[in-house]
Design an enzyme around this catalytic site. Structure first.
Site, PDB file in Angstrom:
ATOM      1  N   SER A  31       0.838  -1.197   0.000  1.00 45.13           N
ATOM      2  CA  SER A  31       0.000   0.000   0.000  1.00 45.13           C
ATOM      3  C   SER A  31       0.870   1.242   0.000  1.00 45.13           C
ATOM      4  O   SER A  31       1.998   1.236   0.513  1.00 45.13           O
ATOM      5  CB  SER A  31      -0.884   0.025   1.251  1.00 45.13           C
ATOM      6  OG  SER A  31      -0.104   0.290   2.402  1.00 45.13           O
ATOM      7  N   ASP A  32       0.362   2.320  -0.598  1.00 46.23           N
ATOM      8  CA  ASP A  32       0.980   3.608  -0.329  1.00 46.23           C
ATOM      9  C   ASP A  32       0.804   3.881   1.157  1.00 46.23           C
ATOM     10  O   ASP A  32      -0.085   3.308   1.804  1.00 46.23           O
ATOM     11  CB  ASP A  32       0.333   4.709  -1.178  1.00 46.23           C
ATOM     12  CG  ASP A  32       1.263   5.894  -1.393  1.00 46.23           C
ATOM     13  OD1 ASP A  32       2.206   6.063  -0.592  1.00 46.23           O
ATOM     14  OD2 ASP A  32       1.042   6.653  -2.352  1.00 46.23           O
ATOM     15  N   TRP A  33       1.643   4.724   1.697  1.00 44.77           N
ATOM     16  CA  TRP A  33       1.693   4.905   3.141  1.00 44.77           C
ATOM     17  C   TRP A  33       0.365   5.418   3.678  1.00 44.77           C
ATOM     18  O   TRP A  33      -0.043   6.540   3.415  1.00 44.77           O
ATOM     19  CB  TRP A  33       2.839   5.831   3.493  1.00 44.77           C
ATOM     20  CG  TRP A  33       4.138   5.129   3.742  1.00 44.77           C
ATOM     21  CD1 TRP A  33       4.971   5.330   4.808  1.00 44.77           C
ATOM     22  CD2 TRP A  33       4.775   4.120   2.933  1.00 44.77           C
ATOM     23  NE1 TRP A  33       6.077   4.497   4.711  1.00 44.77           N
ATOM     24  CE2 TRP A  33       5.985   3.753   3.588  1.00 44.77           C
ATOM     25  CE3 TRP A  33       4.446   3.477   1.746  1.00 44.77           C
ATOM     26  CZ2 TRP A  33       6.847   2.777   3.089  1.00 44.77           C
ATOM     27  CZ3 TRP A  33       5.307   2.507   1.231  1.00 44.77           C
ATOM     28  CH2 TRP A  33       6.482   2.172   1.902  1.00 44.77           C
ATOM     29  N   GLY A  34      -0.343   4.557   4.422  1.00 41.75           N
ATOM     30  CA  GLY A  34      -1.661   4.893   4.926  1.00 41.75           C
ATOM     31  C   GLY A  34      -2.770   4.644   3.932  1.00 41.75           C
ATOM     32  O   GLY A  34      -3.905   5.054   4.163  1.00 41.75           O
ATOM     33  N   GLY A  35      -2.473   3.948   2.855  1.00 39.79           N
ATOM     34  CA  GLY A  35      -3.473   3.715   1.812  1.00 39.79           C
ATOM     35  C   GLY A  35      -4.355   2.511   2.050  1.00 39.79           C
ATOM     36  O   GLY A  35      -5.246   2.236   1.242  1.00 39.79           O
TER      37      GLY A  35
END
Length: 782
Positions: free
Chosen positions: A296-300
């Site tokens: 995931s993108d960071w916090g995605g």
């Protein structure tokens, strides 16, 4: 089923309005009708398991062996990032010392190691795109990946192929290579191959991440708390457009063997990209045969069970959904299968084993990435020429009146503009927002723009600004320098042989650009040009920059789009302006005459009406018609077209030779044998084009020959080949373009396959999409 849909939609509406007045029944009904009128993403389950395709077999078998010895708790640790104050890594995966797994350090960014010392600032993605040089892209990636490895990183968070460049003002277009999927994909292929000699490449952002505005829900990681939007923007992309545009460069990356793909923040057809089973399970892992892991993108990550089952393999920088026993519990109760958890862990270990395993496994992570560490020089002296040449070749000369360039030892040189000097304030590395002049701005006022902002920025060994390089050249030539880098309306010495104005156009993660030209910089250019008969403009631009406010000024003799060259910004510019090398960059995007020429693709999509009620829906109804395809379709003449760029010589194109494959099977649909990147026959060469290019001028220069094809029932011109060669005066070179089945096919939504249509395919070869020098046609019959 209808009840569950209604209940789910109503629940979303209620969540959307928790902080506002209770909506009326009419508003709720209107919202539901609006929401369900948009595209929805089809479910694709279960998530395909890694199979060891191609040269993944050995790494796959080793990964299976390691994972078979792990408890479920240890497997989950491979899928969830953790924080450590001891390292400068963007994300970390825990080690398993007993089994020789040293853990993983995932680190920004795709243009150079970020936030540490003794590393290099490489040319940014847009600069690589402007070079149109595959070999340089590979060499840059090779050296850059080695720097990451020496610093102890296992995964480089790059390259960027999404955003592709649909929105002209998108804040992260500069991180990618081009607004054309073919050019982007070809350079991504070389980049992935080069990087993975040393580290795992993490290609991002998958998929439809075409704007920063409303990319995440408010209050989430990467979101904008000031908004009232109740969910991130949904990129609503039809099947044909997905394959022929946005998936295309990811397909090239998978074909190159990419070990990791990063899921984006946005939604795709109203399902978050990191839990979109159609995009992850269907397109990426089934159709393209992707063997690596999806992070995931960071916090995605927004769900636990749903994201795991949809194909997400790793959550960064942590996961409240999977850690603390939650994912183990989901496996125990059958919500997530044991096979899925095993596959998640296996994909992570296989990618690490194949590309990023340390030479001496079992001794733990190197200390190079520690914030307090012995000085470790990650640079290779052999990389200096690649860094410099990469900076040189991304400069695009767009105006040169009466051979004003190259400069020939001018006596009095006057330099102006805020972008001409280096400063000790690294505003370019800011995570978001615009600085500088305040108000209506698109520029940064405190120094040479060598990189864009946000997580894609990089750390330079030094900043060689234009002023530094021109000072050195003045010493060599005996020139006299006059300068004023602070004044908005400087006084210009009328006796100046040449006046050079340095401006920039800034872009950053977290914000889309407010405009494509700023008044302060335009006024500065006009002020100098009004006083100097030989005014030249250099723009360090992180994306499209309009110039029509002053481009026709009678005293402006030369203009260079200098893009984002990295640490060698100054000396590379001098190399071009003094003619040591003829400029060889070409525009990887279209420069319009005015902002309105981009139509609905100028600005990001925002919700209409009551933002508490409405989702942000970005409907890609233009299909594949973005950038030059849109301009051609709408019959709009740009200021500078895609592929445009001047040199200090002239070229002649002759002897176009078109040949098609003779085997009848070439005309059949592709078979279903899947390799990395999709059916193996997609890469069969069905036709070859050859052309001779002669340097008819007086100086050596590199020419970028470009081949465009007219696909039946599609855009009249799509880029399908290019080559770059340096040709001496009076000499000729042959350019050869191989056209694959995928290059000539269209995506058929009924058969769910690439189809080569019967008919005539016009072929155009020239200097840009509009400057065609020679043409012909290919014919395919059933």
């Amino acid at each position: 089923m209808q009840l569950s849909i209604l209940a789910a939609a109503t629940c979303v509406v209620q969540l959307a309005n928790f902080a506002s007045a209770e909506p009326t029944a009419k508003e709720v009904a209107a919202n539901l009708e609006l929401f369900w009128s948009y595209n929805r993403s089809d479910p694709v389950y279960p998530s395909p398991k890694i199979s060891g395709l191609g040269d993944w077999e050995f790494a796959y078998l080793k990964a299976v062996e390691i994972v078979s010895q792990l408890t479920n708790e240890e497997k989950v640790n491979l899928t969830v990032g953790y924080s450590s104050e001891l390292t400068g890594c963007s994300g970390m995966i825990q080690s398993i010392p007993d089994l020789g797994f040293d853990g993983m350090c995932l680190q920004d960014a795709g243009n150079g190691v970020r936030g540490t010392d003794m590393v290099s600032s490489y040319a940014s993605g847009i600069h690589v795109g402007a070079s149109w040089n595959k070999q340089l892209a590979y060499d840059r990636a090779l050296y850059m990946g080695a720097e990451f490895r020496r610093k102890g990183a296992n995964v480089i968070l790059g390259p960027v192929v999404g955003p592709l460049g649909r929105v002209a003002t998108s804040g992260r277009n500069w991180e990618g290579f081009s607004s054309d999927p073919y050019l982007t994909g070809s350079l991504a292929y070389e980049t992935v191959v080069g990087l993975q000699k040393n580290v795992v490449a993490c290609v991002k952002h998958y998929i439809g991440n075409e704007q920063e505005t409303n990319r995440s829900p408010p209050g989430s990681y990467g979101g904008t708390s000031a908004t009232k939007y109740n969910a991130s923007v949904s990129a609503n992309i039809d099947d044909k457009t997905m394959h022929e545009a946005y998936l295309w460069p990811f397909q090239d990356s998978v074909h190159a063997g990419a070990g990791s793909i990063m899921g984006s923040y946005n939604r795709v057809n109203n399902s978050y990209a990191c839990q979109n089973s159609k995009a992850l399970n269907g397109l990426l892992k089934t159709e393209l045969g992707f063997q690596g892991f999806v992070v995931s993108d960071w916090g995605g990550q927004h769900t636990g069970i749903a994201s795991a089952n949809a194909g997400l393999d790793m959550a960064m920088p942590s996961s409240s959904y999977w850690e603390s026993g939650h994912l183990v519990e989901a496996v125990n109760n059958g919500s997530v299968s044991q096979d899925r958890l095993d596959d998640m862990a296996t994909r992570v270990i296989a990618a690490w084993y194949k590309y990023a395993r340390l030479d001496d496994p079992g001794n733990g992570m190197p200390s190079n990435v520690l914030e307090a560490h012995d000085l470790v020089d990650a640079r290779d002296p052999a990389s200096k020429n690649t860094i410099f040449q990469g900076a040189v070749e991304g400069h695009v000369l767009v105006k040169n009146v009466d051979n004003a360039l190259p400069l020939k030892k001018p006596k009095l040189i006057s330099l102006y503009g805020y972008d001409g000097i280096a400063t000790d304030t690294e505003i370019q590395g800011a995570s978001s927002g615009f600085g500088g002049f305040g108000g209506d701005v698109a520029a940064i006022s405190n120094g040479t723009l060598y990189t864009g902002g946000g997580s894609g920025s990089n750390t330079p060994s030094y900043i060689d600004a234009p002023f530094n390089a021109f000072s050195q050249k003045a010493w060599e030539d005996g020139s006299f320098l006059s300068w004023d880098f602070a004044s908005a309306e400087p006084n210009v010495n009328a006796e100046s042989d040449v006046c050079i104005v340095f401006i920039n156009a800034y872009a950053t993660e977290g914000s889309d650009r407010p405009n494509l030209a700023d008044k302060y910089s335009d006024n500065l250019v006009e002020s100098v040009a009004d006083q100097c008969a030989n005014t030249m403009v250099v723009i360090h631009n992180a994306g499209i920059r309009l110039v029509d406010n002053w481009i026709d000024h009678e005293n402006i003799t030369a203009v260079i789009m200098a893009h984002l060259p990295g640490q060698d910004a100054g000396r590379s510019l001098v190399e071009v302006m003094y003619g040591k090398q003829s400029p060889s960059g070409r525009l990887p995007y279209t420069v319009a005459k005015k902002e309105s020429d981009y139509g609905t693709l100028l600005d990001p999509t925002t919700p209409e009406g009551n933002v508490d009620l409405y989702y942000s829906q970005s409907n890609f109804t233009e299909g594949v018609y973005i950038d030059y395809k849109a301009f051609i379709k709408s019959n709009i003449t740009p200021r500078y077209e895609f592929g445009f760029g001047l040199t200090y010589t002239t070229f002649e194109y002759t002897d176009l030779d078109l040949q098609t494959a003779s085997a009848n099977q070439s005309y059949l649909p592709p078979d279903c044998t899947i390799a990395e990147g999709g059916p193996v026959s997609l890469w069969d060469v069905l036709a070859t084009a050859k052309v001779t290019v002669t340097n008819t001028g007086e100086v050596a220069a590199a020419e970028v020959a470009q081949l465009y094809v007219g696909i039946p029932n599609g855009p009249p011109k799509v880029l399908r080949g290019y080559g770059k060669q340096t040709i001496q005066p009076g000499q000729s070179a042959e350019y050869v373009f191989d056209l694959t089945r995928r290059d000539l096919s269209t995506w058929d939504t009924v058969t769910q396959n690439w189809v080569l249509q019967a008919g005539s395919y016009p072929v155009y070869v020239g200097k840009s999409v509009l400057d065609i020098q020679i043409g012909g046609a290919l014919t395919f019959t059933n």
